[in-house]
Design a protein around this motif. Structure first.
Motif: not given
Lengths: 648, 648
Positions: A51-54, A105-106, A113-115
């Motif tokens: 998992e790439p870090p955010c 931006t969102v 963690r946006e869907p």
């Protein structure tokens, strides 16, 4: 100032930066959250993906977006306000950038963690926007949509009609144990439609007719007539329509580019003429002073050999025209100038007669033939050992003789390279592309062989290099050895039909960028949609099936029995391969069936639309491109005439 | 005398007799010893075939051969000695006839128990010899062989290279349980070659890559690159080559036939002119007396309507030219004469105003629309009932409402037909081909409905006609009802893109004879060879498998598990279907594998050569035909220009 900006913007550096940015932002999809960095895509064996870090991919992304913003602003400045508002592509560019930045931006504010990431879907637009050829191709496609729709209508009528016929034929069957046609393929309307749609692509050809045909021969006629009309006739009609729309397209774009180039040359000539004209030339003698031309040539970006040759030609032409050293205008003067492409630098001159004869010997083309012959021997030896080793288990193989042989061949290639360099000089050697290829290959082979010897020691009886990763170093050397095959491609241009084919290939490669780009765009969009729709839908079968595949219970020909587990939409790379497999069409009914079971009946729409876009439209477009290129090369007379016409 | 013979020979009667004889001798293959008169070709269910008594087919055959002998002798007489010896086709005809007659004598003397019938193989030659278009197409094919061979060479190199790569890649795999790629697809050289050859046709696409791809993603690249180069690129190049060879072909043949027709018309005109010229016309007034034209028209074979219309036009033109009633020569005179094709006989005239208004009403095209609307309703009702009945078991269905509805629709069609006949008159009704189709359909429907009612009584609740053979009489009526769909095809020419498509279809049908003929020849030859090679090779599985198919033990995807038992070469009809299935290419690796196991490894050569001939060459030829026809229709300007050029 505007001109300066224009020149900076269309300089190589800027354009390459832009292309690089586009490919960078596109390739982010491989690393982003459903990352493709696992060894296999098979749901049974794969390890949990990295998992790439955010913030990692997001920061790269925002840099790319900023580059695009800069690009857009420069373009907007160059185009001017009025043109900008009329240009739909630029407006779209602006819109996509705004949406992407908002979406970014969102997702940053939601900590990744946006869907749904809308901007991933919009990324291919940057690629599309940057290529004028792709835009042209898209326009061409849009023109041919009405005709395609009419054939599509015919296809739909054909499909519906035969579905009704089929249901009528097979619905009335007696319901004993043998009535498998109705039960399997014509159970209800959607099933019957799917069966016949798949038959249209011939992907279930003998299977769908087998139960009925086994009962009575006459049923085969139904399926054969359906395939004849649908697959052979209507599908080919679609090809014809796309080709007929596309026929003028390549010629037109060629004409345009040639016309522009000629216009540019002519304009440059006029500029030169006007600067030399004020020097007081006679009004009748229209021409350019060779000295001016030479001055210009010094500043032009060109290969140094070519520049040298051009300067020589210009200097030799200088005294020839009678009218006081002016080069004659028009094509007459241009043609000898631009026909000096195949110039190679002169060979080095040696003093000693022995060296001279050696130079003659190794510079002769018979020496090339000898090299080809040795390469052939190399390939034959590899093939013979492959065939001999096929029956032996990998553990028991003995690569002693092959190892020795390989050493000898590589030494020969090294020797050949050195001798050629000696005969032609280093610059002369490098001016032949085939020699560059040979030299590169020889160098790589030498390095590989050295490292092989360093790792595994010298070959001895029972010598068997170990595997390391996908391929052992030693197998890599053998693989590279086989690339020697490409040496034989040099012979091709000497044969007439082969030469046409080869030049078609080369012409294709030039036009491929637009087509490949469209394919990339389509793949990208569908892969992202597929990931959003079907991610995680395919789940591994229960039980530790990594050793003994427990597919005994699955019906033959199903997704589970065929072990298509790796064909899923769980990450980007896997989605690409899955889409490729559907595009090739064979066995795509398995995918239809599996995703219907795992995800619901509406998944069919996704696959059918992918089939339409990729296999029907794109493949036909590609065929049209090949046809156009080939006919252009084959019969240049018919194409040159209109070209000559534009010139007047 | 020679001219009389020529006219007799090229009369309709003679030519039709010849065509009939050719099709008769070709269709003998269905009845001859491995006769196709069984209900199914499945080796598990089929009954022992009917054996024709010795002498039955042979006597038909010798009659046909005698017709050919007569044909050859007439042709030889017409051609003359010198031309005959130069014409290779005629010499071949002679040779084939002699060999056939000798072979026939041999088989009669052996009482039909000879092992091999050479003459069956030679029969398609008669078909080939009789059609000049087919000969032209063959010549065209022969011309494109060199180019095709060059692409074939490229394909072969591509195949061999990737086979070697593949064996190198997969040979070094570790030999644990997962090493299935090597074991299944790359076991040894012939297996690897076959796997990749099949992949070239994409028939085993996802399967062949699955074992390797499940282990590591990177292996997919190998297969994708192979398919891209081989299937997408080289195969389409082959299409381009065939098309480029074929491009001029259709135009040329069209030009030739048009030129010949014009020459004929002109010559006829000249003859008329010379006969009228000696009557003392003024030397300036070049033309034909209308009276002469009328005399000629009386003798010409033409549709009576057309003749009537032509005579009227000629009569009306007669007083128009000033130069003493001579028709002007050249095209000016011909065009009004030959533009009278769409003439329909006049409507009958009724006295009563009521009848007149009724005639106007039913002769109006809105009445046609009403008919179409009712037909649409009919189809919709059938479809709705089909979909509703799909979930009900066949035994429980109730066809009461549908039976009533059908009666009503058929009555309406009958009424429509009668009203139209009343409005247009019988001859006027028949002069529209669409009406002829409707009338025919209505009549057949009426007969079927009558017999249905006679057999099953009037519909009542729970009414369910019994099956009889393939379809019950009642299903047959429903099937025919669906043919009403073809009424909608009439709307097509009103839409512009549809009209082009439709005219392409019509143009195709005209050119199809030659192509269909070649396909028939190829199928015939390969089917006969296949019967001789593989007859009786496929044997039924042991055990009475007619009820419970014992295919549990067979591996998935094999011939036995897929129950392809009906795809064998045991009789002519079965061989045709088998060849069709291989031509469609999907799943042909199953056939390759099965016949290799049952008959030996050399059977591959037969299937691969059939694939090359049918799927590669013929399908591409067909595509070229469609392309040519479509472009011809689509862009007539570019084609008409050279046509106009021949005229000058």
């Amino acid at each position: 100032r505007s001109l300066w900006l224009y020149r900076r913007y269309y300089s190589n550096l800027c354009q390459r930066t832009l292309s690089f940015t586009i490919y960078l932002i596109l390739s982010l999809a491989f690393i982003e959250t459903p990352s493709s960095l696992s060894r296999t895509a098979d749901v049974r064996y794969r390890s949990p993906p990295w998992e790439p870090p955010c913030g990692l991919t997001e920061s790269v992304e925002v840099l790319c977006l900023l580059v695009f913003v800069a690009d857009l602003s420069v373009k907007g400045y160059l185009f001017g306000q009025a043109n900008f508002q009329k240009n739909l592509w630029l407006l779209g560019y602006l819109g996509v950038l705004v949406v992407s930045l908002i979406d970014w931006t969102v997702s940053m504010s939601l900590l990744c963690r946006e869907p749904l990431r809308v901007r991933r879907l919009l990324r291919p637009f940057f690629l599309l926007q940057n290529s004028s050829m792709m835009k042209k191709t898209l326009k061409c496609l849009r023109w041919s949509l009405p005709q395609m729709a009419s054939v599509g209508l015919l296809l739909a009528i054909h499909l519906c009609l035969f579905t009704m016929f089929g249901m009528l034929l097979f619905a009335g069957e007696k319901d004993d144990g043998q009535n498998r046609e109705r039960m399997t393929y014509f159970r209800n309307l959607p099933d019957a439609l799917t069966s016949l749609l798949v038959l249209l692509t011939t992907a279930n050809n003998p299977d769908v007719m087998i139960p009925a045909y086994s009962r009575n021969r006459a049923y085969a006629i139904f399926f054969i007539v359906f395939t004849l009309i649908g697959s052979l006739f209507l599908m080919n009609l679609l090809t014809a329509i796309i080709y007929s729309q596309f026929r003028g397209y390549l010629m037109q774009s060629l004409q345009t580019s040639l016309f522009r180039r000629r216009l540019g040359t002519r304009a440059a000539y006029e500029v030169l003429y006007s600067t030399s004209g004020d020097g007081g030339a006679s009004p009748r003698g229209v021409g350019v002073k060779p000295q001016n031309l030479l001055d210009v040539l010094q500043k032009v970006q060109l290969n140094s050999f070519h520049k040298q040759a051009l300067i020589e030609v210009a200097a030799s032409l200088a005294p020839a025209p009678a009218c006081s050293g002016l080069l004659p205008g028009g094509r007459v003067g241009q043609q000898p100038l631009f026909r000096t492409k195949d110039v190679h630098p002169p060979r080095p001159e040696y003093q000693s007669p022995f060296l001279q004869s050696a130079q003659f010997l190794f510079g002769h083309y018979y020496f090339d033939y000898l090299g080809n012959f040795v390469a052939l021997g190399n390939i034959v030896s590899i093939c013979v050992f492959l065939v001999l080793d096929a029956d032996v288990l990998p553990g028991d193989r003995d690569d002693f003789i092959l190892g020795i042989l390989n050493c000898i061949f590589i030494l020969y290639y090294l020797l050949e390279m050195l001798l050629k360099v000696f005969a032609l000089g280093l610059q002369g050697y490098l001016s032949y592309p085939s020699n560059v290829f040979d030299g590169l290959l020889t160098t790589v082979l030498l390095v590989l062989e050295m490292s092989t010897l360093a790792v595994y020691r010298f070959p001895h009886p029972g010598w068997r290099p170990q595997m390391q990763g996908l391929l052992s170093l030693w197998d890599m050397a053998r693989l590279l050895n086989m690339l020697i095959v490409f040496r034989f491609l040099r012979i091709i241009p000497n044969m007439k039909p082969m030469a046409v084919v080869a030049s078609t290939v080369l012409g294709l490669v030039q036009n491929m960028r637009a087509f490949g780009g469209i394919l990339v765009v389509v793949y990208y969009v569908f892969a992202i949609i597929g990931i959003n729709l079907f991610r995680g839908v395919i789940v591994a079968p229960p039980g530790n099936s990594s050793l003994a595949p427990a597919n005994g219970s699955a019906p033959c020909g199903s997704f589970e029995q065929l072990e298509y587990w790796a064909n899923n939409f769980d990450d980007f790379a896997a989605a690409l391969i899955t889409l490729w497999n559907v595009m090739v069409v064979n066995n795509w009914q398995v995918f239809l069936d599996a995703y219907q079971r795992y995800s619901g009946p509406w998944s069919k729409i996704y696959f059918v639309s992918w089939w339409l876009v990729s296999s029907v439209i794109w493949v036909n477009l590609f065929l049209a491109l090949i046809l156009e290129n080939f006919l252009h090369k084959w019969d240049p007379q018919s194409h040159l005439q209109p070209l000559a016409g534009t010139e007047e």
